[in-house]
Design a protein around this motif. Structure first.
Motif, PDB file in Angstrom:
ATOM      1  N   THR A 194       0.835  -1.193   0.000  1.00 26.99           N
ATOM      2  CA  THR A 194       0.000   0.000   0.000  1.00 26.99           C
ATOM      3  C   THR A 194       0.874   1.248   0.000  1.00 26.99           C
ATOM      4  OG1 THR A 194      -0.128   0.020   2.410  1.00 26.99           O
ATOM      5  CG2 THR A 194      -1.877  -1.143   1.233  1.00 26.99           C
ATOM      6  N   GLN A 195       0.347   2.282  -0.607  1.00 24.65           N
ATOM      7  CA  GLN A 195       1.039   3.558  -0.674  1.00 24.65           C
ATOM      8  C   GLN A 195       0.783   4.329   0.614  1.00 24.65           C
ATOM      9  OE1 GLN A 195       2.269   5.443  -3.612  1.00 24.65           O
ATOM     10  NE2 GLN A 195       2.249   3.753  -5.027  1.00 24.65           N
ATOM     11  N   GLU A 196       1.639   5.302   0.884  1.00 23.57           N
ATOM     12  CA  GLU A 196       1.412   6.161   2.035  1.00 23.57           C
ATOM     13  C   GLU A 196       0.169   7.007   1.791  1.00 23.57           C
ATOM     14  OE1 GLU A 196       4.085   9.649   2.439  1.00 23.57           O
ATOM     15  OE2 GLU A 196       5.030   8.851   0.645  1.00 23.57           O
ATOM     16  N   PRO A 197      -0.507   7.454   2.841  1.00 19.07           N
ATOM     17  CA  PRO A 197      -1.703   8.294   2.676  1.00 19.07           C
ATOM     18  C   PRO A 197      -1.357   9.579   1.910  1.00 19.07           C
ATOM     19  CG  PRO A 197      -1.471   7.582   4.943  1.00 19.07           C
ATOM     20  CD  PRO A 197      -0.215   7.190   4.234  1.00 19.07           C
ATOM     21  N   TYR A 198      -2.353  10.094   1.212  1.00 21.97           N
ATOM     22  CA  TYR A 198      -2.121  11.311   0.447  1.00 21.97           C
ATOM     23  C   TYR A 198      -3.357  12.196   0.434  1.00 21.97           C
ATOM     24  CZ  TYR A 198      -4.903   9.627  -3.524  1.00 21.97           C
ATOM     25  OH  TYR A 198      -5.928   9.200  -4.327  1.00 21.97           O
ATOM     26  N   ILE A 199      -3.147  13.436   0.008  1.00 22.32           N
ATOM     27  CA  ILE A 199      -4.230  14.391  -0.188  1.00 22.32           C
ATOM     28  C   ILE A 199      -4.398  14.580  -1.688  1.00 22.32           C
ATOM     29  CG2 ILE A 199      -4.972  16.781   0.127  1.00 22.32           C
ATOM     30  CD1 ILE A 199      -3.439  16.782   2.778  1.00 22.32           C
ATOM     31  N   LEU A 200      -5.630  14.463  -2.143  1.00 21.42           N
ATOM     32  CA  LEU A 200      -5.959  14.676  -3.550  1.00 21.42           C
ATOM     33  C   LEU A 200      -6.415  16.119  -3.731  1.00 21.42           C
ATOM     34  CD1 LEU A 200      -6.501  13.623  -6.430  1.00 21.42           C
ATOM     35  CD2 LEU A 200      -8.790  12.988  -5.635  1.00 21.42           C
ATOM     36  N   VAL A 201      -5.792  16.820  -4.671  1.00 21.99           N
ATOM     37  CA  VAL A 201      -6.177  18.188  -5.010  1.00 21.99           C
ATOM     38  C   VAL A 201      -6.722  18.173  -6.429  1.00 21.99           C
ATOM     39  CG1 VAL A 201      -5.353  20.534  -5.415  1.00 21.99           C
ATOM     40  CG2 VAL A 201      -4.442  19.215  -3.491  1.00 21.99           C
ATOM     41  N   ALA A 202      -7.953  18.647  -6.599  1.00 25.53           N
ATOM     42  CA  ALA A 202      -8.571  18.715  -7.928  1.00 25.53           C
ATOM     43  C   ALA A 202      -8.978  20.155  -8.202  1.00 25.53           C
ATOM     44  CB  ALA A 202      -9.783  17.791  -8.001  1.00 25.53           C
ATOM     45  N   ASP A 203      -8.330  20.745  -9.197  1.00 25.06           N
ATOM     46  CA  ASP A 203      -8.613  22.141  -9.546  1.00 25.06           C
ATOM     47  C   ASP A 203      -8.175  22.362 -10.985  1.00 25.06           C
ATOM     48  OD1 ASP A 203      -8.672  25.052  -9.664  1.00 25.06           O
ATOM     49  OD2 ASP A 203      -8.702  24.993  -7.480  1.00 25.06           O
ATOM     50  N   ASP A 204      -8.921  23.156 -11.728  1.00 24.28           N
ATOM     51  CA  ASP A 204      -8.549  23.442 -13.109  1.00 24.28           C
ATOM     52  C   ASP A 204      -7.648  24.668 -13.223  1.00 24.28           C
ATOM     53  OD1 ASP A 204     -10.717  25.019 -12.322  1.00 24.28           O
ATOM     54  OD2 ASP A 204     -11.483  25.218 -14.344  1.00 24.28           O
ATOM     55  N   ASP A 205      -7.283  25.259 -12.108  1.00 21.77           N
ATOM     56  CA  ASP A 205      -6.389  26.415 -12.082  1.00 21.77           C
ATOM     57  C   ASP A 205      -4.983  25.949 -11.689  1.00 21.77           C
ATOM     58  OD1 ASP A 205      -4.925  28.702 -11.523  1.00 21.77           O
ATOM     59  OD2 ASP A 205      -6.519  29.654 -10.357  1.00 21.77           O
ATOM     60  N   PRO A 206      -4.044  25.938 -12.628  1.00 27.10           N
ATOM     61  CA  PRO A 206      -2.687  25.452 -12.328  1.00 27.10           C
ATOM     62  C   PRO A 206      -2.007  26.217 -11.190  1.00 27.10           C
ATOM     63  CG  PRO A 206      -2.968  25.765 -14.699  1.00 27.10           C
ATOM     64  CD  PRO A 206      -4.187  26.330 -14.032  1.00 27.10           C
ATOM     65  N   LEU A 207      -2.277  27.508 -11.076  1.00 24.01           N
ATOM     66  CA  LEU A 207      -1.678  28.296 -10.003  1.00 24.01           C
ATOM     67  C   LEU A 207      -2.197  27.833  -8.634  1.00 24.01           C
ATOM     68  CD1 LEU A 207       0.194  30.574  -9.155  1.00 24.01           C
ATOM     69  CD2 LEU A 207      -1.707  32.163  -9.503  1.00 24.01           C
ATOM     70  N   MET A 208      -3.480  27.537  -8.558  1.00 24.14           N
ATOM     71  CA  MET A 208      -4.050  27.044  -7.302  1.00 24.14           C
ATOM     72  C   MET A 208      -3.474  25.676  -6.951  1.00 24.14           C
ATOM     73  SD  MET A 208      -5.925  27.535  -4.689  1.00 24.14           S
ATOM     74  CE  MET A 208      -6.910  28.952  -5.100  1.00 24.14           C
ATOM     75  N   ILE A 209      -3.359  24.797  -7.946  1.00 22.78           N
ATOM     76  CA  ILE A 209      -2.772  23.479  -7.696  1.00 22.78           C
ATOM     77  C   ILE A 209      -1.355  23.641  -7.169  1.00 22.78           C
ATOM     78  CG2 ILE A 209      -1.832  21.426  -8.836  1.00 22.78           C
ATOM     79  CD1 ILE A 209      -4.330  21.306 -10.530  1.00 22.78           C
ATOM     80  N   ARG A 210      -0.555  24.469  -7.834  1.00 25.36           N
ATOM     81  CA  ARG A 210       0.839  24.648  -7.428  1.00 25.36           C
ATOM     82  C   ARG A 210       0.929  25.228  -6.020  1.00 25.36           C
ATOM     83  NH1 ARG A 210       5.134  22.516  -6.855  1.00 25.36           N
ATOM     84  NH2 ARG A 210       6.990  23.789  -6.923  1.00 25.36           N
ATOM     85  N   SER A 211       0.081  26.196  -5.705  1.00 27.42           N
ATOM     86  CA  SER A 211       0.079  26.798  -4.365  1.00 27.42           C
ATOM     87  C   SER A 211      -0.253  25.758  -3.297  1.00 27.42           C
ATOM     88  CB  SER A 211      -0.938  27.944  -4.300  1.00 27.42           C
ATOM     89  OG  SER A 211      -0.591  28.959  -5.200  1.00 27.42           O
ATOM     90  N   LEU A 212      -1.281  24.959  -3.540  1.00 27.08           N
ATOM     91  CA  LEU A 212      -1.659  23.933  -2.573  1.00 27.08           C
ATOM     92  C   LEU A 212      -0.577  22.863  -2.442  1.00 27.08           C
ATOM     93  CD1 LEU A 212      -5.451  23.619  -3.372  1.00 27.08           C
ATOM     94  CD2 LEU A 212      -4.433  24.453  -1.245  1.00 27.08           C
ATOM     95  N   GLN A 213       0.063  22.503  -3.546  1.00 21.35           N
ATOM     96  CA  GLN A 213       1.156  21.530  -3.478  1.00 21.35           C
ATOM     97  C   GLN A 213       2.285  22.053  -2.594  1.00 21.35           C
ATOM     98  OE1 GLN A 213       1.848  21.086  -7.724  1.00 21.35           O
ATOM     99  NE2 GLN A 213       1.154  18.964  -7.645  1.00 21.35           N
ATOM    100  N   ILE A 214       2.664  23.299  -2.772  1.00 22.10           N
ATOM    101  CA  ILE A 214       3.745  23.880  -1.976  1.00 22.10           C
ATOM    102  C   ILE A 214       3.387  23.878  -0.500  1.00 22.10           C
ATOM    103  CG2 ILE A 214       4.952  26.046  -1.467  1.00 22.10           C
ATOM    104  CD1 ILE A 214       4.834  26.578  -4.554  1.00 22.10           C
ATOM    105  N   ILE A 215       2.181  24.311  -0.182  1.00 20.79           N
ATOM    106  CA  ILE A 215       1.746  24.383   1.221  1.00 20.79           C
ATOM    107  C   ILE A 215       1.661  22.993   1.842  1.00 20.79           C
ATOM    108  CG2 ILE A 215      -0.211  24.946   2.724  1.00 20.79           C
ATOM    109  CD1 ILE A 215      -0.766  27.292   0.697  1.00 20.79           C
TER     110      ILE A 215
END
Length: 76
Positions: free
Chosen positions: A2-23
């Motif tokens: 099994t993989q480690e737990p993760y958070i799924l982020v779904a957004d059509d705005d690349p800037l929002m995805i990148r911001s959430l990934q960094i945080i």
């Protein structure tokens, strides 16, 4: 294996995805990002996230439709 737990982020705005990934990665989380609701649902069927952050307005399937599909599927 099994993989480690993760958070799924779904957004059509690349800037929002990148911001959430960094945080979230900065806080120690593994993050999987997709750009629309259908891809989010497909990812959840492949590997269940601990948390899904869904944009409400996305192409192909919006965040509310993803929530309805998840709630209707006992496997998810």
């Amino acid at each position: 294996m099994t993989q480690e737990p993760y958070i799924l982020v779904a957004d059509d705005d690349p800037l929002m995805i990148r911001s959430l990934q960094i945080i979230l990665r900065g806080a120690g989380f593994r993050v999987v990002a997709v750009s629309d609701g259908l891809a989010a649902l497909e990812q959840m069927q492949h590997e269940k996230p601990c948390l899904a952050l869904l944009d409400v307005m996305m192409p192909r399937m919006d965040g509310l439709e993803v929530c309805r599909a998840v709630r209707a599927n006992p496997a998810l």
